[in-house]
Design a protein around this motif. Sequence first.
Motif, PDB file in Angstrom:
ATOM      1  N   UNK A   1       0.390  -1.139   0.151  1.00 16.01           N
ATOM      2  CA  UNK A   1      -0.336   0.275  -0.160  1.00 16.01           C
ATOM      3  C   UNK A   1       0.390   1.434  -0.130  1.00 16.01           C
ATOM      4  N   UNK A   2       0.520   2.291  -0.715  1.00 16.98           N
ATOM      5  CA  UNK A   2       0.663   3.671  -0.765  1.00 16.98           C
ATOM      6  C   UNK A   2       0.107   4.693  -0.707  1.00 16.98           C
ATOM      7  N   UNK A   3       1.038   5.741  -0.704  1.00 21.01           N
ATOM      8  CA  UNK A   3      -0.235   7.139  -0.691  1.00 21.01           C
ATOM      9  C   UNK A   3      -1.412   6.833  -1.938  1.00 21.01           C
ATOM     10  N   UNK A   4      -1.028   6.847  -2.868  1.00 22.11           N
ATOM     11  CA  UNK A   4      -1.831   6.203  -3.259  1.00 22.11           C
ATOM     12  C   UNK A   4      -3.058   5.352  -3.492  1.00 22.11           C
ATOM     13  N   UNK A   5      -3.676   4.851  -4.652  1.00 24.60           N
ATOM     14  CA  UNK A   5      -4.841   3.921  -4.398  1.00 24.60           C
ATOM     15  C   UNK A   5      -4.095   2.268  -4.953  1.00 24.60           C
ATOM     16  N   UNK A   6      -4.930   1.897  -3.901  1.00 22.77           N
ATOM     17  CA  UNK A   6      -4.409   0.282  -4.647  1.00 22.77           C
ATOM     18  C   UNK A   6      -5.656  -0.758  -3.684  1.00 22.77           C
ATOM     19  N   UNK A   7      -5.808  -1.191  -5.327  1.00 21.82           N
ATOM     20  CA  UNK A   7      -7.738  -2.041  -5.510  1.00 21.82           C
ATOM     21  C   UNK A   7      -7.669  -2.270  -6.030  1.00 21.82           C
ATOM     22  N   UNK A   8      -8.502  -3.322  -6.927  1.00 24.80           N
ATOM     23  CA  UNK A   8      -9.117  -4.429  -7.392  1.00 24.80           C
ATOM     24  C   UNK A   8      -8.208  -5.810  -7.691  1.00 24.80           C
ATOM     25  N   UNK A   9      -7.968  -5.748  -6.075  1.00 25.41           N
ATOM     26  CA  UNK A   9      -6.973  -7.317  -5.906  1.00 25.41           C
ATOM     27  C   UNK A   9      -7.918  -8.811  -6.658  1.00 25.41           C
ATOM     28  N   UNK A  10      -7.102 -10.049  -7.062  1.00 24.24           N
ATOM     29  CA  UNK A  10      -7.478 -10.815  -7.028  1.00 24.24           C
ATOM     30  C   UNK A  10      -6.441 -12.070  -6.987  1.00 24.24           C
ATOM     31  N   UNK A  11      -6.490 -13.383  -6.414  1.00 24.94           N
ATOM     32  CA  UNK A  11      -6.090 -14.142  -5.998  1.00 24.94           C
ATOM     33  C   UNK A  11      -5.372 -14.521  -7.387  1.00 24.94           C
ATOM     34  N   UNK A  12      -4.055 -15.583  -7.530  1.00 21.79           N
ATOM     35  CA  UNK A  12      -3.369 -16.350  -8.808  1.00 21.79           C
ATOM     36  C   UNK A  12      -3.944 -17.661  -8.195  1.00 21.79           C
ATOM     37  N   UNK A  13      -2.745 -17.530  -6.872  1.00 19.97           N
ATOM     38  CA  UNK A  13      -2.342 -18.922  -7.057  1.00 19.97           C
ATOM     39  C   UNK A  13      -1.838 -19.056  -5.553  1.00 19.97           C
ATOM     40  N   UNK A  14      -0.872 -19.845  -4.667  1.00 17.54           N
ATOM     41  CA  UNK A  14      -0.482 -19.231  -3.849  1.00 17.54           C
ATOM     42  C   UNK A  14       1.162 -18.606  -3.682  1.00 17.54           C
ATOM     43  N   UNK A  15       0.844 -17.349  -3.048  1.00 13.58           N
ATOM     44  CA  UNK A  15       2.398 -16.335  -3.859  1.00 13.58           C
ATOM     45  C   UNK A  15       1.706 -15.775  -4.145  1.00 13.58           C
ATOM     46  N   UNK A  16       1.366 -15.559  -5.569  1.00 11.70           N
ATOM     47  CA  UNK A  16       0.787 -14.297  -6.365  1.00 11.70           C
ATOM     48  C   UNK A  16      -0.450 -13.797  -6.826  1.00 11.70           C
ATOM     49  N   UNK A  17      -0.164 -12.839  -6.564  1.00 12.21           N
ATOM     50  CA  UNK A  17      -2.119 -12.268  -6.970  1.00 12.21           C
ATOM     51  C   UNK A  17      -1.431 -10.666  -7.934  1.00 12.21           C
ATOM     52  N   UNK A  18      -2.996 -10.247  -8.352  1.00 10.99           N
ATOM     53  CA  UNK A  18      -2.951  -9.473  -8.483  1.00 10.99           C
ATOM     54  C   UNK A  18      -3.329  -8.179  -8.295  1.00 10.99           C
ATOM     55  N   UNK A  19      -3.561  -6.833  -8.057  1.00  8.92           N
ATOM     56  CA  UNK A  19      -3.690  -5.464  -7.627  1.00  8.92           C
ATOM     57  C   UNK A  19      -3.546  -4.829  -9.167  1.00  8.92           C
ATOM     58  N   UNK A  20      -4.124  -3.824  -8.663  1.00  8.35           N
ATOM     59  CA  UNK A  20      -4.228  -2.095  -9.350  1.00  8.35           C
ATOM     60  C   UNK A  20      -4.119  -1.216  -9.008  1.00  8.35           C
ATOM     61  N   UNK A  21      -3.382  -0.560  -9.612  1.00  9.60           N
ATOM     62  CA  UNK A  21      -2.653   0.847  -8.717  1.00  9.60           C
ATOM     63  C   UNK A  21      -2.906   2.395  -9.183  1.00  9.60           C
ATOM     64  N   UNK A  22      -2.770   3.027  -9.193  1.00  8.22           N
ATOM     65  CA  UNK A  22      -2.357   4.642  -9.879  1.00  8.22           C
ATOM     66  C   UNK A  22      -0.268   5.384  -9.091  1.00  8.22           C
ATOM     67  N   UNK A  23      -0.598   4.611  -8.113  1.00  9.87           N
ATOM     68  CA  UNK A  23       1.039   4.498  -7.834  1.00  9.87           C
ATOM     69  C   UNK A  23       1.603   5.680  -9.012  1.00  9.87           C
ATOM     70  N   UNK A  24       2.846   6.367  -8.478  1.00  9.55           N
ATOM     71  CA  UNK A  24       4.559   6.810  -8.677  1.00  9.55           C
ATOM     72  C   UNK A  24       4.850   5.896  -9.904  1.00  9.55           C
ATOM     73  N   UNK A  25       4.949   6.287 -10.823  1.00  8.58           N
ATOM     74  CA  UNK A  25       6.637   4.596 -11.483  1.00  8.58           C
ATOM     75  C   UNK A  25       5.397   3.864 -12.816  1.00  8.58           C
ATOM     76  N   UNK A  26       3.715   4.514 -12.580  1.00  9.59           N
ATOM     77  CA  UNK A  26       3.522   3.747 -13.665  1.00  9.59           C
ATOM     78  C   UNK A  26       3.517   3.849 -14.850  1.00  9.59           C
ATOM     79  N   UNK A  27       2.787   3.415 -16.032  1.00 12.64           N
ATOM     80  CA  UNK A  27       2.471   3.824 -17.452  1.00 12.64           C
ATOM     81  C   UNK A  27       1.376   4.744 -17.933  1.00 12.64           C
TER      82      UNK A  27
END
Length: 546
Positions: free
Chosen positions: A287-313
């Motif tokens: 988590x950062x000062x920006x938004x961390x959202x839309x998580x979903x799990x893929x398998x053990x120890x792997x998942x995906x999130x969405x964020x508008x944090x610095x450094x993105x495209x």
Amino acid sequence: MMKKYYSVLLAIAPFTFLFAQPSVFNYESNLSEYDNLVYDVALNEDSPGSNGFSFVLENVSINTKYSDFSCGLFRGKFISYSARKIGALDRKDRHTNEPFTKLFCSDVTENWNIERPLLFSYLLNKNENLGGVAFSEDEKTLYFTKSIKEDTRKFQLFKATADEKRPGKWKDINGVHFNNRQYSIEDPFLSPDGTMLFFASNMPGSIGGYDIYQASVGKDGSLGEVKSVRGNINTIEDEKFPRTSADGKYLYFSSKGHENNGGFDLFMTRRTTQGYSSVVNLGNTVNTEKDEIAFFPAEENIGFITSNREGGLGGYDIYKVREFHPELLQKLNGQVIDAKTNEPLSEAYLHIIDADGVEIKQLKTDNDGKFNMPIKAFDVYTITCEKSCFNSETIRLETNNKKSVLQLQMKLEKEIIEVETVEMIVKTDKKYLKADNIQFDYNSAEITSEAQSILNTIYQTLIEQPEIRLELNAHTDSQGDFDYNLKLSQRRANSAMLYLLAKGIDQSRLNAFGKGESEPLIDCELCTESQHETNRRIEFLIIESN
């Protein structure tokens, strides 16, 4: 039973990636196995923002200069919705100044790399914003959201069925019964067992802007009444993007409320019989000062999130997240003591109940009143302690990860039993206490539980009238040998007297005599069983009363 509920904070080092299904914990394992655990991840109580988690994030290859959001998996494909531009004439949303979002499916390659995004469905992708989607386990039912034309910031929820005759096509597209253009319904998620649909909405009755709601799913696919999720998830701020673990025990969501780093943070909470409790921030390694959202799990120890944090495209980017630390167990050290004397209580029994109301462990205190067991962080336990002659005690534990060992003390209060006294009967030839007849099993001198209750009334009478001395006369029926019955009656008289002595009555106040079959209440030659039962008795004669 008296019950007290309060929270006790526990802790362990980071454990297996919580976005995946929690690993099974064998509570029956020998505790000594955990004595040698090496806590190779230092617990830093001065940095509560990390909460003990250590995540590594990687920007996925399908991100664009526009906003991209992760959704889930469908038939082995990665599903996302994105404002990526796919044609020169793409219309823009005036609120975002980006093209309308569309649903895409991408290939999943080795190591969960995401490639080749293609439109998910031409039928669904029209001139609205498409948002989150949810699929049934058999992948034949789809829930999806799309914006309304009047305000592209408001979404409505729709249900569709896979067209088995035309693979990849959807039919029977209908809005759900609780759609309303006055508010937005977003981020649907179907529980793994298919019985509950979660979503976010700012419908009337919400505590804050957006709350997380749920609706049951019937066997025929119908949706039940909409209810706010139980527990302390929803705040006066926004809560969105609900997801559960594979076993349904944990709920993950994004929130601007609770204790966070700013914007939307990712949180997790444990399902209990009282709803969702013990909300935990997944820490500042994700988590950062920006938004961390839309998580979903893929398998053990792997998942995906969405964020508008610095450094993105783009505005929002999709990130693959990894968590490498193994699950480590905390030790719960406890002691049970007498609430009044503070003396340790040995052989007190403890029942450990998990958040689903299932008893997972039974323990017994040692000679020092102590007990111990391994325990997990970010979980909820109910511990009930019982001991003979004491009131039971129940506490509720909500665990976190601030310490490696928890010290717990439980205090039991002496049980106060109100016992009635018995009436004193005075006749010309004798005085006696009028108690119910004490029955013995045939050929037995053992004091039964029913006999204990009667003797307790005798004991209470002796306590309240200390001047009384008693003669306990035991009688048998006429069945069997005369000499044997005499000895049996003496054993029965002694058993009753020993019971009163054990409760604290002085020996000088009691005498015990066996009368055998010599003094029947009913003198009969061919006695019935009822008459035999009447003759088997103990009389409590008063031999001295000042």
